[in-house]
Design a protein around this motif. Structure first.
Motif, PDB file in Angstrom:
ATOM      1  N   GLU A 132       4.214   6.583   5.453  1.00  0.00           N
ATOM      2  CA  GLU A 132       3.753   7.055   6.764  1.00  0.00           C
ATOM      3  C   GLU A 132       4.627   6.514   7.887  1.00  0.00           C
ATOM      4  N   THR A 133       5.150   5.303   7.694  1.00  0.00           N
ATOM      5  CA  THR A 133       5.935   4.632   8.723  1.00  0.00           C
ATOM      6  C   THR A 133       7.257   4.148   8.135  1.00  0.00           C
ATOM      7  N   TYR A 134       8.315   4.355   8.896  1.00  0.00           N
ATOM      8  CA  TYR A 134       9.637   3.845   8.530  1.00  0.00           C
ATOM      9  C   TYR A 134      10.041   2.825   9.583  1.00  0.00           C
ATOM     10  N   VAL A 135      10.532   1.679   9.132  1.00  0.00           N
ATOM     11  CA  VAL A 135      10.986   0.629  10.033  1.00  0.00           C
ATOM     12  C   VAL A 135      12.442   0.316   9.689  1.00  0.00           C
ATOM     13  N   GLU A 142      15.449   5.944  22.768  1.00  0.00           N
ATOM     14  CA  GLU A 142      14.087   5.455  23.006  1.00  0.00           C
ATOM     15  C   GLU A 142      13.115   6.622  23.156  1.00  0.00           C
ATOM     16  N   LYS A 143      13.629   7.821  23.367  1.00  0.00           N
ATOM     17  CA  LYS A 143      12.774   9.010  23.435  1.00  0.00           C
ATOM     18  C   LYS A 143      12.432   9.536  22.045  1.00  0.00           C
ATOM     19  N   LEU A 144      13.215   9.155  21.053  1.00  0.00           N
ATOM     20  CA  LEU A 144      13.021   9.653  19.688  1.00  0.00           C
ATOM     21  C   LEU A 144      12.439   8.612  18.743  1.00  0.00           C
ATOM     22  N   PHE A 145      12.645   7.342  19.054  1.00  0.00           N
ATOM     23  CA  PHE A 145      12.226   6.250  18.181  1.00  0.00           C
ATOM     24  C   PHE A 145      11.444   5.214  18.969  1.00  0.00           C
ATOM     25  N   ASP A 146      10.610   4.479  18.264  1.00  0.00           N
ATOM     26  CA  ASP A 146       9.924   3.327  18.842  1.00  0.00           C
ATOM     27  C   ASP A 146      10.880   2.148  18.679  1.00  0.00           C
ATOM     28  N   ILE A 147      11.512   1.710  19.759  1.00  0.00           N
ATOM     29  CA  ILE A 147      12.520   0.650  19.698  1.00  0.00           C
ATOM     30  C   ILE A 147      11.946  -0.629  20.294  1.00  0.00           C
ATOM     31  N   THR A 148      11.940  -1.676  19.476  1.00  0.00           N
ATOM     32  CA  THR A 148      11.437  -2.981  19.939  1.00  0.00           C
ATOM     33  C   THR A 148      12.437  -4.073  19.621  1.00  0.00           C
ATOM     34  N   ASP A 161       0.817  -1.220   0.000  1.00  0.00           N
ATOM     35  CA  ASP A 161       0.000   0.000   0.000  1.00  0.00           C
ATOM     36  C   ASP A 161       0.851   1.271   0.000  1.00  0.00           C
ATOM     37  N   GLY A 162       2.191   1.120   0.049  1.00  0.00           N
ATOM     38  CA  GLY A 162       3.097   2.255  -0.006  1.00  0.00           C
ATOM     39  C   GLY A 162       3.193   3.054   1.280  1.00  0.00           C
ATOM     40  N   LYS A 163       2.591   2.561   2.355  1.00  0.00           N
ATOM     41  CA  LYS A 163       2.557   3.321   3.605  1.00  0.00           C
ATOM     42  C   LYS A 163       3.706   3.010   4.553  1.00  0.00           C
ATOM     43  N   LYS A 164       4.419   1.910   4.310  1.00  0.00           N
ATOM     44  CA  LYS A 164       5.504   1.519   5.219  1.00  0.00           C
ATOM     45  C   LYS A 164       6.748   1.167   4.419  1.00  0.00           C
ATOM     46  N   LEU A 165       7.864   1.746   4.830  1.00  0.00           N
ATOM     47  CA  LEU A 165       9.156   1.446   4.236  1.00  0.00           C
ATOM     48  C   LEU A 165      10.004   0.737   5.277  1.00  0.00           C
ATOM     49  N   THR A 166      10.467  -0.462   4.954  1.00  0.00           N
ATOM     50  CA  THR A 166      11.333  -1.220   5.851  1.00  0.00           C
ATOM     51  C   THR A 166      12.753  -1.185   5.295  1.00  0.00           C
ATOM     52  N   ILE A 167      13.686  -0.793   6.133  1.00  0.00           N
ATOM     53  CA  ILE A 167      15.098  -0.725   5.768  1.00  0.00           C
ATOM     54  C   ILE A 167      15.840  -1.746   6.615  1.00  0.00           C
ATOM     55  N   ALA A 168      16.444  -2.725   5.958  1.00  0.00           N
ATOM     56  CA  ALA A 168      17.183  -3.778   6.661  1.00  0.00           C
ATOM     57  C   ALA A 168      18.682  -3.516   6.525  1.00  0.00           C
ATOM     58  N   VAL A 169      19.355  -3.470   7.664  1.00  0.00           N
ATOM     59  CA  VAL A 169      20.797  -3.244   7.685  1.00  0.00           C
ATOM     60  C   VAL A 169      21.472  -4.550   8.073  1.00  0.00           C
ATOM     61  N   VAL A 222      12.604   1.179  15.254  1.00  0.00           N
ATOM     62  CA  VAL A 222      13.851   0.418  15.169  1.00  0.00           C
ATOM     63  C   VAL A 222      13.538  -0.940  15.780  1.00  0.00           C
ATOM     64  N   ILE A 223      13.648  -1.989  14.967  1.00  0.00           N
ATOM     65  CA  ILE A 223      13.248  -3.318  15.431  1.00  0.00           C
ATOM     66  C   ILE A 223      14.411  -4.312  15.377  1.00  0.00           C
ATOM     67  N   ASN A 224      14.243  -5.386  16.130  1.00  0.00           N
ATOM     68  CA  ASN A 224      15.151  -6.541  16.108  1.00  0.00           C
ATOM     69  C   ASN A 224      16.598  -6.193  16.435  1.00  0.00           C
ATOM     70  N   SER A 225      16.810  -5.237  17.323  1.00  0.00           N
ATOM     71  CA  SER A 225      18.187  -4.902  17.667  1.00  0.00           C
ATOM     72  C   SER A 225      18.730  -5.904  18.686  1.00  0.00           C
ATOM     73  N   SER A 226      19.990  -6.224  18.556  1.00  0.00           N
ATOM     74  CA  SER A 226      20.649  -7.141  19.481  1.00  0.00           C
ATOM     75  C   SER A 226      20.790  -6.445  20.837  1.00  0.00           C
ATOM     76  N   PRO A 227      21.066  -7.209  21.888  1.00  0.00           N
ATOM     77  CA  PRO A 227      21.258  -6.577  23.203  1.00  0.00           C
ATOM     78  C   PRO A 227      22.356  -5.507  23.194  1.00  0.00           C
ATOM     79  N   ASP A 228      23.454  -5.745  22.478  1.00  0.00           N
ATOM     80  CA  ASP A 228      24.536  -4.758  22.418  1.00  0.00           C
ATOM     81  C   ASP A 228      24.094  -3.485  21.710  1.00  0.00           C
ATOM     82  N   VAL A 229      23.380  -3.636  20.600  1.00  0.00           N
ATOM     83  CA  VAL A 229      22.891  -2.480  19.849  1.00  0.00           C
ATOM     84  C   VAL A 229      21.833  -1.741  20.672  1.00  0.00           C
ATOM     85  N   ARG A 230      20.970  -2.488  21.323  1.00  0.00           N
ATOM     86  CA  ARG A 230      19.929  -1.869  22.152  1.00  0.00           C
ATOM     87  C   ARG A 230      20.560  -1.055  23.288  1.00  0.00           C
ATOM     88  N   LYS A 231      21.662  -1.554  23.824  1.00  0.00           N
ATOM     89  CA  LYS A 231      22.363  -0.845  24.896  1.00  0.00           C
ATOM     90  C   LYS A 231      22.893   0.499  24.394  1.00  0.00           C
TER      91      LYS A 231
END
Length: 101
Positions: A42-45, A95-101, A10-18, A78-87
């Motif tokens: 509308e949403t960037y992941v 976490e105040k600027l992005f939705d981190i899960t 639907d063009g509303k979500k862009l997922t960027i995989a690094v 920001v999704i699927n971050s490892s414990p080190d990256v999440r730290k």
């Protein structure tokens, strides 16, 4: 290091995989992954499932993406971050600027 992007049907979500190291060497590929689209989603992941490393330039790139997406009104996840990256993200108060899960 590689960066791949995919737009939802639907063009509303862009997922960027690094994959691999998310550092200054990723700058142009990361920027191209979201700037090349005519219609603004509308949403960037940002999927960091396969990211092995993240440095301060990667944090800067995430901020540039947030600005591109609309700043305070942007929905950037920001999704699927490892414990080190999440730290690193937590220490940087992202976490105040992005939705981190």
């Amino acid at each position: 290091m590689s960066v791949a992007s995919e737009v939802s049907l639907d063009g509303k979500k862009l997922t960027i995989a690094v994959k691999g190291r998310f550092d200054f060497g990723s700058h142009q590929a990361f920027r191209d992954s979201y700037e090349r689209f005519y219609k603004v989603p509308e949403t960037y992941v940002v999927d960091l499932k396969d990211a092995t490393y993240l440095d301060s330039s990667a944090l800067g790139m995430l901020l540039l993406l947030r600005d591109h997406a609309g700043g305070d009104d942007a929905e950037v996840q920001v999704i699927n971050s490892s414990p080190d990256v999440r730290k690193i993200l937590a220490i940087s108060n992202f976490e105040k600027l992005f939705d981190i899960t």
